[in-house]
Motif scaffolding. Sequence first.
Motif, PDB file in Angstrom:
ATOM      1  N   GLU A  54       0.826  -1.205   0.000  1.00 42.24           N
ATOM      2  CA  GLU A  54       0.000   0.000   0.000  1.00 42.24           C
ATOM      3  C   GLU A  54       0.865   1.261   0.000  1.00 42.24           C
ATOM      4  N   GLN A  55       1.890   1.281   0.837  1.00 45.13           N
ATOM      5  CA  GLN A  55       2.761   2.455   0.918  1.00 45.13           C
ATOM      6  C   GLN A  55       3.494   2.712  -0.397  1.00 45.13           C
ATOM      7  N   GLY A  57       2.183   2.059  -3.352  1.00 44.68           N
ATOM      8  CA  GLY A  57       1.211   2.362  -4.391  1.00 44.68           C
ATOM      9  C   GLY A  57       0.788   1.190  -5.257  1.00 44.68           C
ATOM     10  N   SER A  60      -4.399  -0.880  -2.650  1.00 48.51           N
ATOM     11  CA  SER A  60      -5.178  -0.057  -1.723  1.00 48.51           C
ATOM     12  C   SER A  60      -6.315  -0.918  -1.196  1.00 48.51           C
ATOM     13  N   HIS A  61      -6.935  -0.471  -0.135  1.00 49.34           N
ATOM     14  CA  HIS A  61      -8.057  -1.233   0.393  1.00 49.34           C
ATOM     15  C   HIS A  61      -9.167  -0.310   0.867  1.00 49.34           C
ATOM     16  N   LYS A  62     -10.361  -0.879   0.888  1.00 53.94           N
ATOM     17  CA  LYS A  62     -11.528  -0.179   1.392  1.00 53.94           C
ATOM     18  C   LYS A  62     -12.163  -1.091   2.433  1.00 53.94           C
ATOM     19  N   TYR A  70      -9.669  -5.265  -1.480  1.00 55.25           N
ATOM     20  CA  TYR A  70      -8.404  -4.748  -1.984  1.00 55.25           C
ATOM     21  C   TYR A  70      -8.524  -4.406  -3.457  1.00 55.25           C
ATOM     22  N   GLU A  73      -3.209  -1.945  -8.157  1.00 57.52           N
ATOM     23  CA  GLU A  73      -2.849  -0.974  -9.194  1.00 57.52           C
ATOM     24  C   GLU A  73      -2.066  -1.724 -10.265  1.00 57.52           C
TER      25      GLU A  73
END
Length: 105
Positions: A54-55, A57, A60-62, A70, A73
């Motif tokens: 995530e850091q 890029g 990402s998650h919701k 998840y 990208e």
Amino acid sequence: MGGATESHTGWTFITNHARVLAVIAENQNARVRDIAAHCRLTERAVQKIISDLEQSGYLSHKREGRGNTYEIEEGAILRHPAEAGLTVASLLALLAHVEREGGPR
């Protein structure tokens, strides 16, 4: 998610980060516990890998209810200069092909 049952020691060609990403690509709603079991890692290690991804890029998650969804990208470029220009999508396609075909012949 069924993981393999045999144990492994020594080095491997695929990193744990790639393994975690591949499991998430198969199931965007996978639980950390399931990812850990599939990859034969601790839940803490998987949490750290997800944080790294995530850091940087790549992921990402919701939060949805008690779980996460998840998003990968796929257009993100791989980090190492030797893979310059290759995307996450190309890595995942290779990993999916090998798994689908049952490994190289």
